[in-house]
Scaffold this active site. Structure first.
Site, PDB file in Angstrom:
ATOM      1  N   GLU A  42       0.815  -1.351   0.036  1.00  0.00           N
ATOM      2  CA  GLU A  42      -0.078  -0.058  -0.052  1.00  0.00           C
ATOM      3  C   GLU A  42       0.857   1.041  -0.063  1.00  0.00           C
ATOM      4  OE1 GLU A  42      -3.215  -0.350   3.013  1.00  0.00           O
ATOM      5  OE2 GLU A  42      -3.950  -2.005   1.929  1.00  0.00           O
ATOM      6  N   GLU A  69      -4.950  -8.716   0.097  1.00  0.00           N
ATOM      7  CA  GLU A  69      -5.449  -8.317   1.187  1.00  0.00           C
ATOM      8  C   GLU A  69      -7.047  -8.087   1.174  1.00  0.00           C
ATOM      9  OE1 GLU A  69      -3.010  -5.867   3.573  1.00  0.00           O
ATOM     10  OE2 GLU A  69      -4.636  -5.097   4.505  1.00  0.00           O
ATOM     11  N   CYS A  83     -10.250  -7.981   4.522  1.00  0.00           N
ATOM     12  CA  CYS A  83     -10.760  -8.199   5.651  1.00  0.00           C
ATOM     13  C   CYS A  83     -11.987  -7.308   6.084  1.00  0.00           C
ATOM     14  CB  CYS A  83      -9.696  -8.065   6.885  1.00  0.00           C
ATOM     15  SG  CYS A  83      -9.538  -6.333   7.171  1.00  0.00           S
ATOM     16  N   ASN A 121     -14.851  -9.860  -7.592  1.00  0.00           N
ATOM     17  CA  ASN A 121     -13.609  -9.841  -8.088  1.00  0.00           C
ATOM     18  C   ASN A 121     -13.169 -11.042  -9.217  1.00  0.00           C
ATOM     19  OD1 ASN A 121     -11.608  -7.657  -6.987  1.00  0.00           O
ATOM     20  ND2 ASN A 121     -13.225  -8.295  -5.264  1.00  0.00           N
TER      21      ASN A 121
END
Ligand SMILES: *[C@@H]1O[C@H](CO)[C@@H](O)[C@H](O)[C@H]1NC(C)=O
Ligand SMILES: *[C@@H]1O[C@H](CO)[C@@H](O)[C@H](O)[C@H]1NC(C)=O
Ligand SMILES: *[C@@H]1O[C@H](CO)[C@@H](O)[C@H](O)[C@H]1NC(C)=O
Ligand SMILES: *[C@@H]1O[C@H](CO)[C@@H](O)[C@H](O)[C@H]1NC(C)=O
Ligand SMILES: *[C@@H]1O[C@H](CO)[C@@H](O)[C@H](O)[C@H]1NC(C)=O
Length: 509
Positions: free
Chosen positions: A248, A352, A354, A383
């Site tokens: 990120e 990633e 969550c 996705n």
């Protein structure tokens, strides 16, 4: 008793024990749904079952409490439903890389807070064939916010020969032993890694976060630093399938973010890959390790990757584009299609995701939340219906408040540990991912699946063909509008189903 009789009794007992061994032990925390409780001697699983030709297997998990409930049925020939899902096996899309989660420091600390036997059960439920068959594992390089402190592997200022480089106790005492056990459970497990930041002294702002970039004079040193990490892990039997350009980097541009991070521009990361990281990997024992670009939010697509790949050397070195899900509700999935269309040879991988990360989600862990399972599942469908080749969840396990996290950035996880009772709780989210990961081996290819309903679509669906030529159809039923569904497969026939309300379904034949 006669010996043979004794033996038969024994076998009957064993048989009952085995067939009963897959069931969820439910516990209701009052959220309208349940968690499944596991301990040192018991955890629910999904045993191997094969389907006869002409029949299908149907696994269901639902808000009402079903967990991987198995039904078998016959493939028929008549359409009965009001919703028709038509499979087109000729139209093929992306191949699956895999599914998994992250071995963060916090995940490892939480897993290690359980007894050895319970730790074993937890790893089994993710990595074995009766478990989720996870075949991807993300390994942070040094600390993340999901650590109990800030650190890198060389925090001694101006150590330009990396003489003080060393792995942390978090690696040697926590992560590495667990990673080794997971690898034993699934030899097909692939690892990929990402650093959150370079050591502060290599950065323009001498800080762990904020508007800071790698100093130009340390471009090669930082590549050497990352290769040292790869060396140290390789010595422990852990080869890295891939390494990303850093977690990120866009956080450096957001003043309120205090999580360890380091910024890149498209131009600087391209130069660094082309001139430093790429050649260094090529000339090392890690010459098979792939480079993943981006490792950041969807809002960077496709423009950031378009800019990076203007550097043709960087484009050659970068095999895939790693994406995170946190902005998925705001940025439409068409940016994934665009990225794929611009660079069809580069795979897209979710690295990633969550639940519970948004600032207004004040309760970080909600035990038994079906809403979070639904949200996870729907994002996976979305996705993967837009070229994404796999899904890597964030922390493998967290505690009951979604930590530890030295940055107070707690979130939810598919498994929550309770060291006081030596139990762990498998959240509905665990099953949302399990419905995919358990049935889609690496190399499964997405097939076109057309939904005939024009308005009021209450089903979300996706289909794959596995390398063993099994067809896998996943369907989520999120409302009560359509009555029944038929899956029409021109090669095999018609499967007539009525799916429970708020249910996740995997159909396999
Ligand atoms: C573990 O859970 C199973 C199933 O609920 C139970 O029968 C068993 O007694 C538990 N074991 C321990 C050590 O608590
Ligand atoms: C960088 O920051 C550390 C504290 O985090 C400080 O001790 C050090 O003197 C700083 N170095 C420079 C060159 O400013
Ligand atoms: C590539 O890696 C392999 C095994 O890790 C090694 O044997 C080989 O020498 C490496 N090649 C280079 C150019 O370093
Ligand atoms: C799957 O089908 C393809 C083409 O129909 C065939 O070439 C291949 O051998 C099959 N694989 C298996 C494992 O049966
Ligand atoms: C989805 O669930 C609703 C509510 O129970 C049910 O009426 C509907 O028939 C289900 N849809 C399908 C396609 O099975």
């Amino acid at each position: 008793m006669h010996k043979l009789l004794k033996m038969l009794f024994f076998l009957a007992f064993v048989w009952i024990a085995i067939t009963a061994a897959d069931e969820c032990i439910p516990r209701d925390f009052g959220k309208g749904s349940i968690v499944c409780v596991c301990n040192s001697t018991y955890c629910d699983s999904t045993p191997e079952t094969s389907s006869e030709p002409g029949t299908f297997l149907w696994y269901v998990s639902s808000n009402a409490g079903q967990r991987m409930e198995l039904t078998t049925g016959k493939i028929g020939h008549t359409e009965e439903g009001s919703t028709i899902l038509t499979l087109n096996p000729e139209k093929r899309y992306q191949a699956i890389q895999g599914f998994g989660g992250a071995f963060t420091d916090s995940a490892a600390i939480n897993i290690k807070s359980l007894s050895d036997a319970t730790q074993q059960k937890l790893l089994e439920t993710y990595f074995t064939r009766e478990g989720s068959r996870y075949n991807l594992g993300r390994i942070p390089i040094g600390g993340t916010d999901f650590s109990t402190r800030f650190y890198t592997y060389d925090d001694i200022e101006n150590d330009i020969l990396l003489k003080k480089f060393s792995l942390a106790p978090e690696d040697t005492d926590y992560k590495i032993p667990l990673i080794q056990s997971a690898l034993q459970m699934n030899p097909d497990l692939r690892f990929f890694s990402a650093a959150w930041t370079a050591p502060m002294w290599m950065k323009t702002n001498n800080n762990s976060f904020g508007f800071g970039f790698l100093k130009k004079e340390y471009y090669q040193l930082y590549a050497d630093y990352l290769l040292r990490f790869l060396d140290e892990y390789k010595k422990q039997g852990i080869d890295m399938w891939a390494i990303s350009t850093g977690n990120e980097p866009s956080n450096a541009y957001v003043p309120i973010v205090t999580i360890n991070n380091m910024g890149w521009t498209a131009g600087t990361v391209a130069t660094w890959v082309a001139e430093n990281l790429g050649p260094s990997l090529d000339n090392s024992q890690h010459n098979q390790t792939l480079i993943l670009g981006l490792d950041d939010q969807r809002f960077n697509l496709p423009w950031f990757i378009d800019l990076v790949f203007r550097n043709k050397v960087a484009e050659k070195y970068i095999s895939g584009v790693a994406i995170h899900w946190y902005w998925d509700s705001l940025i439409p999935a068409v940016v994934l299609d665009k990225t794929h269309n611009h660079f069809p040879k580069k795979f897209l991988l979710m690295t990633e995701a969550c639940e519970g990360s948004l600032p207004w989600q004040l309760q970080k862990v909600i035990l038994g939340s079906w809403e979070r399972a639904e949200s996870t599942a729907l994002k996976m469908f979305e996705n993967m219906n837009h070229w994404v080749t796999g899904w890597v969840d964030w922390n493998l396990a967290l505690d009951k408040v979604g930590g530890p996290n030295w940055n107070e950035n707690n979130v939810d996880a598919p498994i929550i540990v309770d060291p006081e009772t030596d139990e762990f709780f498998k959240q509905p989210m665990y099953y949302a991912i399990h419905h995919f990961s358990r049935f889609l081996p690496r190399g499964s290819v997405r097939l076109e699946l057309e939904d005939s309903s024009i308005i009021f679509r209450s089903l979300t669906s996706i289909a794959f063909e596995t390398p063993e030529n099994k067809t896998v159809v996943l369907i989520y039923n999120r409302s009560s509008i359509s009555k029944k569904v038929d899956i029409v497969d021109p090669r095999n026939g018609v499967i007539n189903l009525e799916l429970p309300a708020l249910s996740m379904n995997t159909i396999l034949y």
